[in-house]
Design a protein around this motif. Sequence first.
Motif: not given
Length: 735
Positions: A197-209
């Motif tokens: 998912i991150y490799k495909r669209c890194p700008d759409k992934v929340s990096m927080k818990y």
Amino acid sequence: MSGGVEELNKALEDIVKFEYDVFLIFATDDDALARKVCEGLEQNNKRCIAQFKQDAFQIGHNVFDNVVRNVSRSNTTLLLLTEKSLQSHWVKLETILALEESTRSNMLRLRLLLHNVNERDINFLKRGVLASVPVMKVDFNRNEWSKELAEEIGREIPLPDVLPVGSMAHGLVFSHYTGFLSFVLPVLKEKLKQTEIYKRCPDKVSMKYNMLLPGSCNIYADLSSRDEDNGIEIKFEETLEFTAHHAGKLRNFSLTIYKITREGQEYYFFADFPNVLNSMFKMEAEQLAEVDIRFQIARFYYTMNEMINHAENKVCHNTVQLVLFNEIVETMQDALWHVVSTGVQDQANQTLNETVASNLQQPIQRLNDQQSDSDKEGNDVTITCYEDCSKDKNVAEEIGHFLEQKGKKVQMYSQKALSVPKAKWYIFVLSKEALRESDTLQFLCTEALAESLGNNELRVLVVIRDVDPRHIPRFIKSVNMLKTSEPNYCDKILKSMTGDVLRLEHSLPAGDVATGLSWAYVINYLVMTLLGKSSEETGKLNLKQRIQKFLKDKNIKCGCIYKMFIVLPMSCTTAPKLADKANESGDGTKIVTHLGLTEPVVSDTGGQKGRKSFLHMYKHEDTESKRNVCFIAEYCTPANCMREMVENYKFAGLSEEEMRKQCDDFAELLPDIIGREMVKRKLGDISKLVQLIYYDDKSETLLSAIGRHIDEAGSEMIFAEEMPPRTGEQNYHLP
């Protein structure tokens, strides 16, 4: 008639027990206001002591001893909080001592009186036991103010009444951190970056818990859902898994990734409910114990927020988003959409801001360090001991040599001097001999603590040798204490010195964390693990079937005790591997071997899908008697939590001495909770499936404790194949 006599006897006991009804704490600048409060209370037959009273501070005694004396001889300590007293660090110290008196007597012996300040101004104090202290306000223009204040102060409040489950939320925060967050947060961003998912669209992934905190504490097994009113949908995407050793066992961690969509926009995130909240919800919902849910969730939020943003806990910074929501007015989906969508959009800006802040902070920090070096005359630490005791002197020299090897500038100092040279840190070595023979050493420790106190910092470390912590003067207990008997104690000294300075308010006692940890351990772990079943793929096996399958797969002929041993050392110290710890003290005639893991119980809980809970199987071999038996065992994780609170999280407010007491409390509470009929009926009966091995690891080895409990177990044995019932002297665990 008898009732009157009983009341008279009680009144006489109270008079004998306390010299004063009220010890008034206030800042020196509030002297006039304090005198007014004192006069009003005395007009209502309250005996008051305050620093302006002749008997308050004895000449020849240091201020700490005088404060301790006044707190101990007063039924109630009244803290007058004004704008001026909020800046007084002495007031904070007196508050700590009053709270310690409360925990000892099991009565709430502290009250807060606010004057021209709001409750929001004292949030920094509302932690640990202090969160339950009644807050009072007085209108001095009213004629009845003194009478009302006296009545409120005279009201007896047993701690169990205001905290029937103790400081449950406080303990559960550290339980969640030591058992989950401390493993997940350091690797979270890296794990997320490895997903497709991150490799495909890194700008759409929340990096927080994203930590979900519902006001009701009611948690969901799965976050997948749809909010029709707001047009928000959440779907499961994938699960990331990794393993790590925790409290002597290998544990599986699951990170569940979800997708959230609204009006064509989509984002990906990791979120769950802290499973520890489930214990509070079930206790209240099933009427197992009295729990004020709103109070506890608010405390959980406040303590967790402090935990993840604390200067000593940098691994958490900018990794957690607390999502506190009230289900009555806001859906979980709406709350998540807001924090996830906003968070993802701000991530790029946050990264830029962090870089700028880091570049700005470094020269400022260097400037502060240079200023500190100048102010402290270039010493990193001074070490003071009772020089007439050779053992104390050897300890001081060992610490000094160790710190010098680590690049610290050390000055050894004589206790015979009248003052200690200024330094960044002060270390004092205390022993029975030092406490008995050297008043000067205690005076120097007092002086160093007073200087730290003036800066609202605790830069004093006390190293104790061959002395019970109970014999240490109470004012010294507010600082960091280490024992020379602790493994790698010099490393712990260095860690304390290189971490961020502990502020005085972080010494506020945590209160009773054992009660909450006991309940959470039963509800969230033991019931689920012992009564739960394995996955559908493995046949949904219960505990007995999982044991049988393990024995059959491993071709093990001897039987397994049909219960789980929970190992609880009195020191709360757990080893990396239970079998290695057991065998290190043996003579070779008895051996404990780790055989492997049973099929795990698999469950969806708190938004984590497919969470796995394994049981560890061991074999106890006696080469002399040729008796072999298998057993399931693991260290008690709440004990590990309390040890971590003492050693690694000084701001938790749990001292070594208090931890020992709470460990005793836990050992009594756990079997009591498991054995309650209401618990058996509402949660399930595990009373015959659990055996607590509570032992003094100073005087007994783990191998001995295990052997003793195997001999005493007297429970059903499980074999790979069903065996006929035992008769007479038959013993199926013989090979």
